[in-house]
Design a protein around this motif. Structure first.
Motif, mmCIF file in Angstrom:
data_model
loop_
_atom_site.group_PDB
_atom_site.id
_atom_site.type_symbol
_atom_site.label_atom_id
_atom_site.label_comp_id
_atom_site.label_asym_id
_atom_site.label_seq_id
_atom_site.Cartn_x
_atom_site.Cartn_y
_atom_site.Cartn_z
ATOM 1 N N TRP A 65 -3.298 3.337 -5.861
ATOM 2 C CA TRP A 65 -3.179 3.994 -4.549
ATOM 3 C C TRP A 65 -1.950 4.897 -4.496
ATOM 4 N N ASP A 66 -0.802 4.362 -4.917
ATOM 5 C CA ASP A 66 0.431 5.156 -4.949
ATOM 6 C C ASP A 66 0.275 6.372 -5.860
ATOM 7 N N ARG A 69 -2.052 9.070 -4.343
ATOM 8 C CA ARG A 69 -1.394 9.728 -3.214
ATOM 9 C C ARG A 69 -0.375 10.751 -3.699
ATOM 10 N N ASP A 75 -5.168 13.013 0.934
ATOM 11 C CA ASP A 75 -4.528 11.693 0.960
ATOM 12 C C ASP A 75 -5.581 10.581 0.851
ATOM 13 N N VAL A 76 -5.575 9.854 -0.267
ATOM 14 C CA VAL A 76 -6.564 8.781 -0.448
ATOM 15 C C VAL A 76 -6.363 7.649 0.567
ATOM 16 N N ASP A 77 -5.270 7.709 1.328
ATOM 17 C CA ASP A 77 -5.097 6.717 2.398
ATOM 18 C C ASP A 77 -6.154 6.906 3.500
ATOM 19 N N ASN A 82 -13.960 0.661 1.060
ATOM 20 C CA ASN A 82 -14.585 0.897 -0.236
ATOM 21 C C ASN A 82 -15.890 1.664 -0.026
ATOM 22 N N THR A 103 -12.888 11.904 -5.092
ATOM 23 C CA THR A 103 -12.386 10.557 -5.361
ATOM 24 C C THR A 103 -13.172 9.555 -4.509
ATOM 25 N N ARG A 105 -13.412 5.487 -3.333
ATOM 26 C CA ARG A 105 -12.727 4.198 -3.331
ATOM 27 C C ARG A 105 -13.735 3.105 -3.647
ATOM 28 N N GLY A 109 -10.964 -0.248 -7.648
ATOM 29 C CA GLY A 109 -9.941 0.804 -7.672
ATOM 30 C C GLY A 109 -10.542 2.101 -7.190
ATOM 31 N N TYR A 110 -10.399 3.164 -7.967
ATOM 32 C CA TYR A 110 -10.909 4.477 -7.572
ATOM 33 C C TYR A 110 -11.690 5.100 -8.721
ATOM 34 N N ARG A 267 4.804 11.500 2.713
ATOM 35 C CA ARG A 267 4.044 11.349 1.466
ATOM 36 C C ARG A 267 4.392 12.513 0.538
#
Lengths: 369, 130
Positions: A65-66, A69, A75-77, A82, A103, A105, A109-110, A267
């Motif tokens: 995740w980090d 991003r 932003d994958v946030d 999922n 991407t 989720r 993971g991704y 971010r």
């Protein structure tokens, strides 16, 4: 001469009468007889594309995740559950576009799907960022070359494809909203695409690919080549990496402002500083749609005059089979008005500036004249 | 295998020429050329009355994929153009040697016609191009 790579479906394409061409080192079908008929087939019924040359990359580990991003301009946030999907650019430090990608989720993971033409560059960049980024998150970036991908697109795509999927998947796939994905074993089905039509992109194990392709063909889904894929995506107002954008331009100059997540402000991501600077100063160029008002066909790299605002050029253009006129994407001065002139073989031909997409779900979204 | 009618003359750049009974020459692109181009979506014909020099670009055929020049196989004055292609460029695909004709020219120099290939020579040219 280097040997072209072949997908699992190579023999199926040749048997279906495809004209094969070199696409980024892959032998791929450009059409199976008529690009126009294939285009209409997708808009009116359902078509399928072998997109196994595209690169599936799984990003896993506690730091995924980090990492994403930091890696991506979007932003994958935003992926709150999922199965959700996010379109984003991957930028270099100057804000130039290295690639565009989707991407997803997942439980594990991704999953990231990147372009074929940029595979080597992308993988090297992703590994490098994983190594060098602040905080050194624990992340694994793994290409999945054991998987193939078939896109099934068009108003009938879902209905024709659904019964041919593994039974364990069907109920979940039927319930998928747009831009969502679901999976079972190594099958991964997303309600996404590159045509402006409804449909699925199916990632599947290589030993299942031919059977699904043949079953789809038997169900009446038209094999569709890269030629129609290009006119369909252009009508849908979707950029083609390497043609409409590259490392020399930013997303803000590529009609992709909506994919850049500058909030939250804390971010940090690759290219952020360059984009903030460009946004503060105002981008001098923008990517727009053009509809030709005179006779002719628009192609890439034609000079565009926007009067006192200055000069630009088309990035990709074609005859639009759905609209029956020539259309293009063009990068023009930010201050250009609604009317421009395109130079076609030495002649100035008027064109109108529009906001893409040109076509969505079979319907014209722009006025033709 | 593309169709190469025996009664026509051909240029290396894939135009065909038919001699009409009134002495004018009708020009189009060969079946092989239309096949290579794919679905045509636009044809730009020369202007009626224009003077053409043999070997120079005088018309454009565009498919969804690409634009391609049509070269004047002979010199002369354009006496007619195929107006139907404005609305129906696909006629070049469906009937390259008939309804898909592009323009008609009144030749200036008869020897230029003799210098063009006959069907046998054009077939060999196609084979050589592979």
């Amino acid at each position: 001469m280097t040997t072209l790579k072949q997908t699992t479906l190579h023999d199926a394409h040749v048997a279906a009468g495809a004209r094969m061409v070199d696409f980024a080192g892959w032998s791929m079908p450009v059409h199976y007889g008529s690009q126009l008929e294939e285009h209409h087939g997708v808009r009116r019924e359902a078509g399928m594309f072998d997109v196994s040359h595209m690169t599936v990359v799984d990003v896993t580990g506690p730091g995924a995740w980090d990492y994403l991003r930091y890696l991506l301009a979007n932003d994958v946030d935003k992926l709150k559950e999922n199965g959700r999907a996010l379109y984003s650019c991957m930028l270099n430090d100057q804000g130039g576009v290295l690639d565009d990608l989707i991407t997803y989720r997942r439980d594990q993971g991704y999953r990231v799907v990147v372009n074929a033409a940029t595979r080597d560059k992308d993988l090297a960049w992703m590994q490098q960022v994983a190594r060098d980024m602040p905080g050194a998150p624990q992340v694994s970036v793994q290409e999945r070359d054991d998987l193939d991908m078939i896109a099934v697109q068009g108003p009938q795509a879902r209905a024709l494809c659904l019964p041919l999927l593994p039974e364990a998947l069907r109920a979940d796939v039927e319930a998928l909203s747009p831009f969502r994905a679901t999976e079972w074993q190594d099958w991964f089905v997303a309600r996404t695409g590159y045509t402006g039509e409804d449909g699925f992109e199916v990632v599947l194990p290589k030993d299942q690919t031919r059977a699904l392709w043949d079953a789809l063909a038997a169900a009446g889904v038209h094999p569709t080549g890269l030629g129609a894929r290009d006119t369909l995506r252009l009508e849908a107002g979707m950029n083609l990496y390497g043609t409409d954008m590259d490392e020399q331009v930013t997303p803000l100059e590529s009609g992709l402002d909506w994919t850049v997540a500058l909030k939250p402000a804390d971010r940090d991501f690759m290219g952020r500083a360059a984009l903030e600077k460009q946004q503060a100063e105002g981008a001098t160029r923008r990517l727009v749609g053009l509809v030709l008002q005179g006779r002719g066909v628009l192609r890439g790299h034609m000079p565009v005059s926007a009067g006192e605002a200055g000069q630009g050029e088309t990035t990709s253009g074609s005859f639009s089979p759905t609209l029956g006129v020539a259309i293009a994407l063009a990068r023009i001065p930010a201050g250009a008005g609604e009317q421009v002139q395109v130079e076609i073989r030495g002649k100035q031909v008027p064109a109108r500036v529009v906001k893409p997409p040109f076509v969505r779900n079979g319907q014209a979204l722009v006025e033709i004249h | 295998m593309s169709h190469v009618p025996a009664e026509l003359k051909y240029a290396k750049s894939h135009e065909w020429v038919r001699q009409e009974s009134d002495g004018t020459l009708t020009v189009g692109i060969s079946d092989h050329a239309q096949e290579l181009l794919g679905d045509l979506v636009f044809v730009e014909t020369p202007e009626e009355g224009a003077t053409l020099d043999a070997g120079t670009a005088c018309a454009v055929v565009e498919s969804v994929k690409a634009a391609s020049d049509v070269y004047a196989p002979v010199s002369g004055e354009v006496v007619a153009v195929n107006e139907q292609l404005g609305d129906s460029p696909e006629l070049v695909n469906s009937d390259a040697y008939g309804e898909g004709w592009i323009f008609r020219v009144k030749p200036g120099d008869a020897s230029e016609l003799d210098a063009l290939m006959d069907a046998d020579a054009y077939n060999q040219h196609l084979e050589a191009e592979g």
